[in-house]
Design a protein around this motif. Structure first.
Motif, PDB file in Angstrom:
ATOM      1  N   ASN A 120       0.712  -1.212  -0.091  1.00  0.00           N
ATOM      2  CA  ASN A 120       0.000  -0.005   0.113  1.00  0.00           C
ATOM      3  C   ASN A 120       0.914   1.205   0.125  1.00  0.00           C
ATOM      4  OD1 ASN A 120      -2.357  -1.854   2.022  1.00  0.00           O
ATOM      5  ND2 ASN A 120      -2.841  -0.821   0.078  1.00  0.00           N
ATOM      6  N   HIS A 150      -4.277  -3.451   2.221  1.00  0.00           N
ATOM      7  CA  HIS A 150      -5.753  -2.930   2.734  1.00  0.00           C
ATOM      8  C   HIS A 150      -6.675  -3.101   1.556  1.00  0.00           C
ATOM      9  CE1 HIS A 150      -4.024  -1.953   6.498  1.00  0.00           C
ATOM     10  NE2 HIS A 150      -3.518  -0.504   6.068  1.00  0.00           N
ATOM     11  N   LEU A 155      -9.448   1.807   4.041  1.00  0.00           N
ATOM     12  CA  LEU A 155      -8.971   3.318   4.004  1.00  0.00           C
ATOM     13  C   LEU A 155     -10.229   4.403   4.250  1.00  0.00           C
ATOM     14  CD1 LEU A 155      -6.241   3.642   0.993  1.00  0.00           C
ATOM     15  CD2 LEU A 155      -6.325   2.420   3.400  1.00  0.00           C
ATOM     16  N   TYR A 158     -10.610   4.165   8.008  1.00  0.00           N
ATOM     17  CA  TYR A 158      -9.809   4.864   8.709  1.00  0.00           C
ATOM     18  C   TYR A 158     -10.247   6.346   8.800  1.00  0.00           C
ATOM     19  CZ  TYR A 158      -5.983   1.506   9.114  1.00  0.00           C
ATOM     20  OH  TYR A 158      -5.109   0.626   9.084  1.00  0.00           O
ATOM     21  N   CYS A 177      -6.059  11.404   9.653  1.00  0.00           N
ATOM     22  CA  CYS A 177      -6.008  11.106   8.427  1.00  0.00           C
ATOM     23  C   CYS A 177      -6.668  11.793   7.422  1.00  0.00           C
ATOM     24  CB  CYS A 177      -6.790   9.468   8.087  1.00  0.00           C
ATOM     25  SG  CYS A 177      -6.199   8.201   9.318  1.00  0.00           S
ATOM     26  N   LEU A 179      -8.245  11.521   3.296  1.00  0.00           N
ATOM     27  CA  LEU A 179      -8.253  10.580   2.339  1.00  0.00           C
ATOM     28  C   LEU A 179      -8.817  11.579   0.940  1.00  0.00           C
ATOM     29  CD1 LEU A 179      -8.768   7.727   1.608  1.00  0.00           C
ATOM     30  CD2 LEU A 179     -11.132   7.990   2.016  1.00  0.00           C
ATOM     31  N   ILE A 186      -4.712   7.771   1.236  1.00  0.00           N
ATOM     32  CA  ILE A 186      -4.718   8.140   2.497  1.00  0.00           C
ATOM     33  C   ILE A 186      -3.413   8.672   2.919  1.00  0.00           C
ATOM     34  CG2 ILE A 186      -4.393   6.154   3.661  1.00  0.00           C
ATOM     35  CD1 ILE A 186      -6.881   7.169   5.515  1.00  0.00           C
ATOM     36  N   GLN A 212      -0.376   5.980   2.023  1.00  0.00           N
ATOM     37  CA  GLN A 212      -0.882   4.622   1.654  1.00  0.00           C
ATOM     38  C   GLN A 212      -1.943   5.029   0.348  1.00  0.00           C
ATOM     39  OE1 GLN A 212      -2.067   2.327   5.124  1.00  0.00           O
ATOM     40  NE2 GLN A 212      -0.165   1.233   4.690  1.00  0.00           N
TER      41      GLN A 212
END
Length: 256
Positions: A120, A150, A155, A158, A177, A179, A186, A212
């Motif tokens: 990732n 993942h 994601l 997350y 995080c 995204l 992310i 990632q």
């Protein structure tokens, strides 16, 4: 973005709850199904949390990582192991600093592993294709490539569930995080507080950014086949069951 400098020296404490025994069990089960290897290369070996026990179990391991700091910690851990564990059943370890997108060894190996969502961290499709091509080239005929990533939906979870906080006596963090939905990418922001050795009342703070990207599961399967692998199986969450959109981790088993 992180170069795993300071982070490498608190990595094991931060990741103490990671399911390393489950990754080891998955590999052993896969090898039971597809052939037990003698030589194994691990891409993104980090501090050796999987490399070391596999060498202790008798495999000839090559731990490959881009971070010299991670490899330095891995070497320290090896030196700290009891002598009998290091040489158990004739296992061995060679540490090499290489990028997984262009790795190569003098001789092909029986199996390649890359767990803990290392792929990732490969952020472009062309770079993922390079990893697959290098790995195919680095395997003996009939060899296996085992890795996990993942699921794209992980994601999303997350970002929905952030922020994350860990508060331990020696190291703590605040983790947020961001995204990028179109790219399924992310960005993790961590503020880490690590206790200074010999100074129980003093913590040093440093910042880490880790990025990632998740890829469509079917796209990854097709790219493995394009790279030359003759068989590709996809499983979910350490279990030998078919993966669907409810999976958090996708496990791939590709056979050369």
């Amino acid at each position: 973005m992180s170069s795993y400098g300071k982070f490498a020296y608190v990595y094991d404490e931060l990741m103490a709850d990671m399911p390393y025994p489950d990754w080891l069990a998955f590999a052993e089960t896969a090898w039971g199904k597809y052939g037990k290897p003698r030589t194994v290369a691990e891409l993104g070996c980090g501090t050796g949390s999987l490399t070391l026990p596999l060498a202790a179990a008798g495999y000839h391991m090559t731990g490959i990582d881009l971070s010299s700091d991670m490899l330095a910690v891995a070497r320290q851990k090896l030196e700290q192991q009891p002598h009998g564990l290091r040489l158990s059943r004739e296992g061995s370890i060679l540490w090499i600093r290489q990028n997984m997108t262009e790795w190569e060894l003098p001789e092909p190996v029986d199996s390649v592993i890359s767990f803990c969502d290392c792929l990732n961290y490969v952020l472009e499709e062309q770079e993922v294709q390079k990893v697959f091509a290098c790995t195919y080239a680095g395997l003996k005929p009939g060899g296996t490539f085992l890795f996990d990533v993942h699921h794209p939906n992980t994601l999303i979870r997350y970002e929905e569930e952030q922020p994350f906080v860990q508060d331990e006596p020696n190291v703590s963090y605040i983790w947020t995080c961001e995204l990028d939905v179109p790219r399924r990418e992310i960005e993790h922001h961590l503020s880490i507080f690590a206790r200074e050795e010999g100074r129980p009342d003093l913590y040093r703070r440093f910042e880490e950014t880790h990025i990632q990207r998740a890829y469509d599961p079917e796209w990854m399967k097709q790219e493995l086949l394009k790279a030359g692998f003759s068989e590709v199986r996809l499983y979910a969450d350490f279990e030998w069951m078919e993966a669907d959109d409810s999976a958090e981790r996708l496990f791939y088993v590709a056979v050369k």
